[in-house]
Design an enzyme around this catalytic site. Sequence first.
Site, short mmCIF file in Angstrom:
data_model
loop_
_atom_site.label_atom_id
_atom_site.label_comp_id
_atom_site.label_asym_id
_atom_site.label_seq_id
_atom_site.Cartn_x
_atom_site.Cartn_y
_atom_site.Cartn_z
CE1 TYR A 35 6.14 -4.27 -12.56
CE2 TYR A 35 6.13 -4.02 -10.18
CZ TYR A 35 6.79 -4.36 -11.34
OH TYR A 35 8.07 -4.80 -11.28
NE ARG A 38 -9.91 2.38 -9.56
CZ ARG A 38 -9.40 3.24 -8.73
NH1 ARG A 38 -10.19 3.87 -7.87
NH2 ARG A 38 -8.11 3.49 -8.71
CG ASP A 92 -14.56 1.49 -6.88
OD1 ASP A 92 -14.02 2.41 -7.52
OD2 ASP A 92 -14.40 1.35 -5.64
CB SER A 117 -4.40 -2.15 -2.28
OG SER A 117 -4.56 -1.48 -1.06
CE LYS A 133 -1.08 -3.65 0.90
NZ LYS A 133 -2.04 -4.06 -0.14
N1 LIG Z 1 4.85 -2.93 -6.17
C1 LIG Z 1 5.37 -3.18 -4.98
O1 LIG Z 1 6.56 -2.95 -4.72
C2 LIG Z 1 4.51 -3.81 -3.91
C3 LIG Z 1 5.14 -4.28 -2.75
C4 LIG Z 1 4.37 -4.87 -1.76
C5 LIG Z 1 3.01 -5.00 -1.93
N2 LIG Z 1 2.43 -4.51 -3.04
C6 LIG Z 1 0.97 -4.65 -3.16
O2 LIG Z 1 0.67 -5.23 -4.41
C7 LIG Z 1 -0.60 -4.76 -4.86
C8 LIG Z 1 -0.48 -4.23 -6.27
O3 LIG Z 1 0.45 -3.16 -6.29
P1 LIG Z 1 1.13 -2.65 -7.65
O4 LIG Z 1 2.52 -2.30 -7.32
O5 LIG Z 1 0.84 -3.60 -8.73
O6 LIG Z 1 0.35 -1.25 -7.84
P2 LIG Z 1 -0.54 -0.71 -9.06
O7 LIG Z 1 0.07 -1.05 -10.37
O8 LIG Z 1 -0.78 0.74 -8.74
O9 LIG Z 1 -1.89 -1.53 -8.91
C9 LIG Z 1 -2.87 -1.19 -7.97
C10 LIG Z 1 -4.19 -1.66 -8.50
O10 LIG Z 1 -5.21 -1.41 -7.55
C11 LIG Z 1 -6.33 -0.88 -8.23
N3 LIG Z 1 -7.17 -0.06 -7.35
C12 LIG Z 1 -6.81 0.95 -6.55
N4 LIG Z 1 -7.89 1.45 -5.93
C13 LIG Z 1 -8.96 0.74 -6.36
C14 LIG Z 1 -10.38 0.79 -6.12
N5 LIG Z 1 -10.93 1.67 -5.28
N6 LIG Z 1 -11.16 -0.11 -6.74
C15 LIG Z 1 -10.65 -1.01 -7.61
N7 LIG Z 1 -9.32 -1.11 -7.90
C16 LIG Z 1 -8.51 -0.23 -7.28
C17 LIG Z 1 -5.73 -0.03 -9.33
O11 LIG Z 1 -6.69 0.20 -10.34
P3 LIG Z 1 -6.65 1.51 -11.22
O12 LIG Z 1 -5.65 1.22 -12.29
O13 LIG Z 1 -8.03 1.66 -11.72
O14 LIG Z 1 -6.20 2.64 -10.36
C18 LIG Z 1 -4.60 -0.93 -9.79
O15 LIG Z 1 -5.05 -1.89 -10.71
C19 LIG Z 1 -1.07 -3.72 -3.83
O16 LIG Z 1 -1.95 -4.36 -2.92
C20 LIG Z 1 0.22 -3.31 -3.13
O17 LIG Z 1 -0.01 -2.83 -1.84
C21 LIG Z 1 3.14 -3.92 -4.05
#
Ligand SMILES: NC(=O)c1ccc[n+]([C@@H]2O[C@H](COP(=O)([O-])OP(=O)(O)OC[C@H]3O[C@@H](n4cnc5c(N)ncnc54)[C@H](OP(=O)(O)O)[C@@H]3O)[C@@H](O)[C@H]2O)c1
Length: 219
Positions: A18, A39, A65, A87, A167
């Site tokens: 996202y 991935r 990965d 993550s 985190k």
């Molecule tokens: N959204 C929020 O409100 C928010 C707030 C604060 C911080 N964050 C941080 O922003 C970042 C992105 O979050 P998001 O909301 O965009 O979540 P998201 O859409 O679930 O994205 C997470 C990404 O991490 C990848 N991932 C997870 N495990 C992995 C692994 N072992 N190897 C390679 N890739 C892996 C996922 O790939 P797959 O698609 O293959 O699973 C996905 O592309 C994260 O670090 C999160 O902690 C988000």
Amino acid sequence: MAEKRDEERVCVTGAGGYVASWVVKLLLSKGFIVHGTVRDPCDEKNSHMKKLEKASENLKLFKADLLELESLCAAIDGCTGVFHVASPVPSAKVANPEVELLEPAVMGTRNVLKACEKAKVKKVVVVSSVAAVNRNPNWPMDRPKDEECWSDPEFCRTNQDFYSLAKTLAESEALEHAKKSDLNIVTICPSMVIGPMLQSTLNASSLLLLKYLKGFFSY
Ligand SMILES: NC(=O)c1ccc[n+]([C@@H]2O[C@H](COP(=O)([O-])OP(=O)(O)OC[C@H]3O[C@@H](n4cnc5c(N)ncnc54)[C@H](OP(=O)(O)O)[C@@H]3O)[C@@H](O)[C@H]2O)c1
């Protein structure tokens, strides 16, 4: 964003997610060549990236990965900047937090930074979270939370808040790494991110918003 040189390459980890999809879109719009790690490049859930403006010329997807250093080295090689966004962000309790959350967050960050060192990357942005800051029961209520304020790992464990623990440990890992290396590393701690999605699957924070809107949220 600073002026870029021609053909400057930037890597975004977890490019199909996202937050990362928006980072990729912005970088492409500024003329960067983007190395996006996913991935599974063939998975339909990553197809939105190929439709981004300038993606056909300037976006290269790498299968990587977080637990596989070599795959990250291949993606980061030749890049001057890296956004480490990937993550796990679960939308429900996970069965094995150690393997499903902590390892990819902490070891994943370590691996990304090792690959950055190898490629002599100039700047790394590590996306942490407010979850690494605000699970701290001992922080005075009247004191603004700043760089000094960290989530308490024991408090996170006791409350089974393994996302916040992951985190917190991952951001500490990044900042400790910064002290020991020449890498220029910054961490950022967004709070809940909401807004339009570029991807077709529902991510955890968008799901949370949906639950609020539908009125069946409980914590
Ligand atoms: N959204 C929020 O409100 C928010 C707030 C604060 C911080 N964050 C941080 O922003 C970042 C992105 O979050 P998001 O909301 O965009 O979540 P998201 O859409 O679930 O994205 C997470 C990404 O991490 C990848 N991932 C997870 N495990 C992995 C692994 N072992 N190897 C390679 N890739 C892996 C996922 O790939 P797959 O698609 O293959 O699973 C996905 O592309 C994260 O670090 C999160 O902690 C988000």
